[in-house]
Design a protein around this motif. Structure first.
Motif, short mmCIF file in Angstrom:
data_model
loop_
_atom_site.label_atom_id
_atom_site.label_comp_id
_atom_site.label_asym_id
_atom_site.label_seq_id
_atom_site.Cartn_x
_atom_site.Cartn_y
_atom_site.Cartn_z
N LEU A 193 0.79 -1.24 0.06
CA LEU A 193 -0.07 0.09 -0.05
C LEU A 193 0.86 1.25 -0.05
O LEU A 193 1.80 1.57 0.91
CB LEU A 193 -0.93 0.16 1.32
CG LEU A 193 -1.79 1.23 1.44
CD1 LEU A 193 -2.70 1.12 0.25
CD2 LEU A 193 -2.33 1.38 2.84
N CYS A 194 0.68 2.12 -1.00
CA CYS A 194 1.44 3.45 -1.14
C CYS A 194 0.68 4.49 -1.43
O CYS A 194 -0.59 4.37 -1.50
CB CYS A 194 2.43 3.05 -2.28
SG CYS A 194 3.43 1.64 -2.15
N THR A 195 1.38 5.66 -1.36
CA THR A 195 0.35 6.90 -1.56
C THR A 195 0.49 7.43 -3.02
O THR A 195 -0.77 7.84 -3.44
CB THR A 195 0.88 8.14 -0.78
OG1 THR A 195 2.29 8.35 -1.39
CG2 THR A 195 1.29 7.91 0.75
N ASP A 196 1.45 7.04 -3.82
CA ASP A 196 1.42 7.78 -5.15
C ASP A 196 1.13 9.22 -5.05
O ASP A 196 0.61 9.68 -6.25
CB ASP A 196 0.55 6.92 -5.93
CG ASP A 196 0.81 7.34 -7.54
OD1 ASP A 196 1.82 7.72 -7.88
OD2 ASP A 196 -0.05 6.90 -8.45
N CYS A 197 1.57 9.86 -4.22
CA CYS A 197 1.30 11.51 -3.79
C CYS A 197 1.87 12.15 -4.95
O CYS A 197 3.07 11.84 -5.39
CB CYS A 197 1.49 11.77 -2.49
SG CYS A 197 3.41 11.72 -2.10
#
Length: 251
Positions: A193-197
């Motif tokens: 699970l990551c943000t990819d912000c």
């Protein structure tokens, strides 16, 4: 780091892709990550083989990173970070300098597919990357219509050693996407699970909020997975379940 969060996919480095436009935005994103409890970050600016050489990309990435590292030090922000890339899929991938594109000091490499079509040559390319000793991490798998339409594609890639990543925003927004992500997790087809912000307002850091939407055992497993990948350790995921299409839906 065992109690902290790790973000393996973000666009915080300034002026290098469609993420942070300048250093001020980079620092705002970094502060939000730290406020959320993120202790380790892999900076993953977009890399497109057709647009820039690996050498020029690495030089621009390093220059952007040095800006952030200097500003973080001057402002007293703790920064445990590594350099990586979000590599846009190309069948030429196995011939590139993968060491420069993989997460630093690891054999993990983040690969993004197009969202507008199902490209040819995925299976062969991923196989060739793995033969070179690298573990592909498939970026934001919830965004590919061809995977949503046929999740057995993702099952096939995971079954042969690829990892799959999802964006926290899909969980935070809830609704249909969140329901689909929980199904993928149920089938053991998602590992990270990551943000990819990209920005504070449009696509902000939201890892803490994303984890809060998951059942505790799943959140714990994904958090541990991210730490292992960050450290460069070998991740051995649970056996995936092949989705079955019955009565008009995937089960």
């Amino acid at each position: 780091m065992s109690q902290n969060l790790v973000d393996l996919h973000c666009h915080i480095l300034p002026g290098i892709d469609d993420g942070a436009r300048d250093l001020n935005i980079s620092m705002a994103l970094l502060r939000k990550e730290i406020q959320d409890g993120v202790a380790g970050i892999v900076f993953t600016p977009h890399f497109h083989y057709e647009r820039i050489s690996v050498e020029d990309f690495a030089a621009k990435r390093r220059a952007a990173f040095l800006q952030v590292a200097k500003a973080a030090k001057e402002t007293g922000l703790p920064l445990a970070a590594k350099l990586g890339a979000e590599v846009y899929f190309t069948t030429a991938l196995p011939s590139l300098d993968l060491r420069a594109l993989a997460f630093a000091k690891s054999n993990y490499i983040l690969i993004e597919f197009p969202t507008t079509c199902h490209p040819a040559g995925i299976d062969e390319t991923l196989y060739a990357v793995r033969q070179r000793g690298y573990t592909p991490i498939l970026a934001h798998v919830e965004r590919y219509p061809f995977v949503t339409e046929d999740p057995t594609l993702l099952y096939n890639w995971v079954s042969v050693g690829c990892l799959a990543q999802i964006n926290a925003s899909g969980l935070v927004r809830e609704g249909r996407t969140a329901h689909w992500l929980l199904k993928l997790l149920e089938w053991n087809l998602v590992h990270l699970l990551c943000t990819d912000c990209h920005s504070i307002d449009g696509r902000p850091p939201n890892l803490k909020a994303g984890y809060s939407k998951l059942p505790t055992p799943i959140a714990r497993r994904l958090r541990r997975n991210s730490i292992e990948v960050y450290l460069g350790d070998e991740l051995v995921p649970p056996e995936p379940t092949k989705p079955q299409y019955r009565f008009g839906r995937w089960v």
